[in-house]
Structures are given as C-alpha cells and as structure tokens.
Design a protein around this motif. Structure first.
Motif, PDB file in Angstrom:
ATOM      1  N   PRO A  94      28.644  61.952  27.406  1.00 12.03           N
ATOM      2  CA  PRO A  94      28.777  61.329  28.730  1.00 12.03           C
ATOM      3  C   PRO A  94      30.136  60.667  28.870  1.00 12.03           C
ATOM      4  N   SER A  95      30.567  60.554  30.105  1.00  7.59           N
ATOM      5  CA  SER A  95      31.836  59.864  30.316  1.00  7.59           C
ATOM      6  C   SER A  95      31.641  58.389  29.984  1.00  7.59           C
ATOM      7  N   PRO A  96      32.665  57.773  29.422  1.00 12.55           N
ATOM      8  CA  PRO A  96      32.523  56.361  29.045  1.00 12.55           C
ATOM      9  C   PRO A  96      32.444  55.485  30.287  1.00 12.55           C
ATOM     10  N   PHE A  97      31.791  54.344  30.104  1.00  9.94           N
ATOM     11  CA  PHE A  97      31.779  53.367  31.184  1.00  9.94           C
ATOM     12  C   PHE A  97      33.196  52.874  31.385  1.00  9.94           C
ATOM     13  N   SER A  98      33.479  52.502  32.569  1.00  4.93           N
ATOM     14  CA  SER A  98      34.812  51.992  32.862  1.00  4.93           C
ATOM     15  C   SER A  98      35.017  50.632  32.210  1.00  4.93           C
ATOM     16  N   ALA A  99      36.198  50.412  31.728  1.00  2.93           N
ATOM     17  CA  ALA A  99      36.551  49.112  31.167  1.00  2.93           C
ATOM     18  C   ALA A  99      37.026  48.177  32.270  1.00  2.93           C
ATOM     19  N   LEU A 100      36.996  48.652  33.505  1.00  2.42           N
ATOM     20  CA  LEU A 100      37.507  47.866  34.618  1.00  2.42           C
ATOM     21  C   LEU A 100      36.848  46.491  34.747  1.00  2.42           C
ATOM     22  N   PRO A 101      35.510  46.359  34.641  1.00  2.00           N
ATOM     23  CA  PRO A 101      34.924  45.008  34.742  1.00  2.00           C
ATOM     24  C   PRO A 101      35.450  44.059  33.672  1.00  2.00           C
ATOM     25  N   LEU A 102      35.632  44.546  32.462  1.00  2.00           N
ATOM     26  CA  LEU A 102      36.164  43.705  31.389  1.00  2.00           C
ATOM     27  C   LEU A 102      37.611  43.315  31.685  1.00  2.00           C
ATOM     28  N   ILE A 103      38.394  44.240  32.156  1.00  2.00           N
ATOM     29  CA  ILE A 103      39.789  43.958  32.496  1.00  2.00           C
ATOM     30  C   ILE A 103      39.856  42.907  33.603  1.00  2.00           C
ATOM     31  N   LEU A 104      39.020  43.060  34.628  1.00  2.00           N
ATOM     32  CA  LEU A 104      39.013  42.094  35.727  1.00  2.00           C
ATOM     33  C   LEU A 104      38.599  40.703  35.254  1.00  2.00           C
ATOM     34  N   ALA A 105      37.629  40.648  34.347  1.00  2.00           N
ATOM     35  CA  ALA A 105      37.199  39.355  33.808  1.00  2.00           C
ATOM     36  C   ALA A 105      38.331  38.683  33.043  1.00  2.00           C
ATOM     37  N   LEU A 106      39.037  39.449  32.234  1.00  2.00           N
ATOM     38  CA  LEU A 106      40.141  38.867  31.458  1.00  2.00           C
ATOM     39  C   LEU A 106      41.301  38.436  32.351  1.00  2.00           C
ATOM     40  N   VAL A 107      41.542  39.186  33.409  1.00  2.00           N
ATOM     41  CA  VAL A 107      42.581  38.785  34.364  1.00  2.00           C
ATOM     42  C   VAL A 107      42.166  37.480  35.047  1.00  2.00           C
ATOM     43  N   ALA A 108      40.889  37.365  35.411  1.00  2.00           N
ATOM     44  CA  ALA A 108      40.400  36.140  36.042  1.00  2.00           C
ATOM     45  C   ALA A 108      40.568  34.939  35.108  1.00  2.00           C
ATOM     46  N   VAL A 109      40.265  35.123  33.826  1.00  2.00           N
ATOM     47  CA  VAL A 109      40.430  34.038  32.856  1.00  2.00           C
ATOM     48  C   VAL A 109      41.905  33.675  32.730  1.00  2.00           C
ATOM     49  N   ALA A 110      42.761  34.665  32.666  1.00  2.00           N
ATOM     50  CA  ALA A 110      44.196  34.394  32.560  1.00  2.00           C
ATOM     51  C   ALA A 110      44.706  33.632  33.778  1.00  2.00           C
ATOM     52  N   VAL A 111      44.217  33.987  34.959  1.00  2.00           N
ATOM     53  CA  VAL A 111      44.635  33.294  36.177  1.00  2.00           C
ATOM     54  C   VAL A 111      44.120  31.859  36.167  1.00  2.00           C
ATOM     55  N   LEU A 112      42.855  31.670  35.770  1.00  2.00           N
ATOM     56  CA  LEU A 112      42.291  30.321  35.750  1.00  2.00           C
ATOM     57  C   LEU A 112      43.005  29.412  34.756  1.00  2.00           C
ATOM     58  N   ILE A 113      43.216  29.909  33.555  1.00  2.00           N
ATOM     59  CA  ILE A 113      43.846  29.079  32.519  1.00  2.00           C
ATOM     60  C   ILE A 113      45.354  29.007  32.723  1.00  2.00           C
ATOM     61  N   GLY A 114      45.987  30.144  32.856  1.00  2.00           N
ATOM     62  CA  GLY A 114      47.448  30.162  33.020  1.00  2.00           C
ATOM     63  C   GLY A 114      47.890  29.498  34.302  1.00  2.00           C
ATOM     64  N   GLY A 115      47.169  29.768  35.374  1.00  2.00           N
ATOM     65  CA  GLY A 115      47.522  29.159  36.654  1.00  2.00           C
ATOM     66  C   GLY A 115      47.354  27.653  36.626  1.00  2.00           C
ATOM     67  N   GLY A 116      46.272  27.184  36.024  1.00  2.00           N
ATOM     68  CA  GLY A 116      46.046  25.753  35.916  1.00  2.00           C
ATOM     69  C   GLY A 116      47.101  25.063  35.088  1.00  2.00           C
ATOM     70  N   LEU A 117      47.475  25.686  33.974  1.00  2.00           N
ATOM     71  CA  LEU A 117      48.522  25.099  33.131  1.00  2.00           C
ATOM     72  C   LEU A 117      49.875  25.090  33.841  1.00  2.00           C
ATOM     73  N   ALA A 118      50.166  26.175  34.561  1.00  2.00           N
ATOM     74  CA  ALA A 118      51.446  26.270  35.264  1.00  2.00           C
ATOM     75  C   ALA A 118      51.540  25.234  36.386  1.00  2.00           C
ATOM     76  N   LEU A 119      50.393  24.927  36.985  1.00  2.00           N
ATOM     77  CA  LEU A 119      50.387  23.950  38.074  1.00  2.00           C
ATOM     78  C   LEU A 119      50.336  22.521  37.581  1.00  2.00           C
ATOM     79  N   GLY A 120      50.222  22.373  36.259  1.00  2.00           N
ATOM     80  CA  GLY A 120      50.178  21.028  35.694  1.00  2.00           C
ATOM     81  C   GLY A 120      48.887  20.304  35.990  1.00  2.00           C
ATOM     82  N   GLU A 121      47.790  21.011  35.949  1.00  2.00           N
ATOM     83  CA  GLU A 121      46.477  20.444  36.271  1.00  2.00           C
ATOM     84  C   GLU A 121      45.857  19.700  35.089  1.00  2.00           C
ATOM     85  N   TYR A 122      46.639  19.259  34.156  1.00  2.00           N
ATOM     86  CA  TYR A 122      46.064  18.571  32.995  1.00  2.00           C
ATOM     87  C   TYR A 122      46.578  17.176  32.874  1.00  2.00           C
TER      88      TYR A 122
END
Length: 122
Positions: A94-122
């Motif tokens: 069978p064709s493999p499941f797409s890794a797209l949901p995992l990629i989107l989740a990791l991008v969301a985490v990077a935006v949440l953490i990286g964006g917060g740090l860049a904005l000086g939210e700490y």
C-alpha cells in the motif's frame, strides 16, 4: 498457528512470507514507535525544563506534540497491519500514509516556540 498470533486479522490471510520482509516491516513499525517516544519526550521537556516561553505558547506546543504522537502511533499500527497483509497476500504494498500531518505539527511547534522566543515573550 495463525489462530494463536495477534492480530488474527493479519495472520489469517495469505501465506507465511519470507521472514526478512516481515522483519523489515517490524523494523519500520519500531522506527515509528521511536518517533512517537521522541515527540512525547519533547512535550515533557518543554514543561520539565521550563523553556523560557509564555506559558500558553509552551502548553500549546506541548499539546501539539502530544497530539502528533497519538497520530504517529495510530499511523504506525495501521501501516504495519496494511503492509503485513499485503506481504502475506503477495499483493502490491500500500502507499504510505502522508507525513504531512507530522510535518504540519512540527511546523506549528516551531512557530509557537520560535515565534514566542523571537518576540521576547519570556
């Protein structure tokens, strides 16, 4: 013998394949399990290490990682079942499941953490 193996829905179909193929399928399953453990460890680390981040962003990132881990473990099991059945029935894999949901989740985490740090939210 097939009646004693789990899951029966897999082992009751087709014929016993070359063990190398079954073992390769199992190694792929275990690699996905390791990925799940890494996602969960990342979620725990965000909280345990006190990442200098706004609590809402940090909690949001941890929840995204936990949700991704649940998705990956479900995909790992279903992918193993589908592939093992195909191997036993000597049909195309069978064709493999797409890794797209995992990629989107990791991008969301990077935006949440990286964006917060860049904005000086700490």
């Amino acid at each position: 013998m097939a009646d004693r193996r789990f899951p029966r829905s897999v082992y009751r179909v087709g014929e016993e394949p070359d063990p190398r193929f079954t073992l390769a399928n199992e190694r792929t399953f275990l690699a996905w399990i390791r990925t799940t453990m890494a996602l969960l460890a990342g979620a725990v680390a965000l909280e345990a290490l006190g990442v200098p981040e706004h609590p809402l962003l940090r909690h949001g990132a941890a929840i995204v990682l936990i949700a991704a881990a649940v998705l990956v473990i479900a995909q790992a099991w279903w992918g193993w079942v589908r592939t093992e059945r195909a191997i036993r029935q000597r049909s195309p894999l069978p064709s493999p499941f797409s890794a797209l949901p995992l990629i989107l989740a990791l991008v969301a985490v990077a935006v949440l953490i990286g964006g917060g740090l860049a904005l000086g939210e700490y």
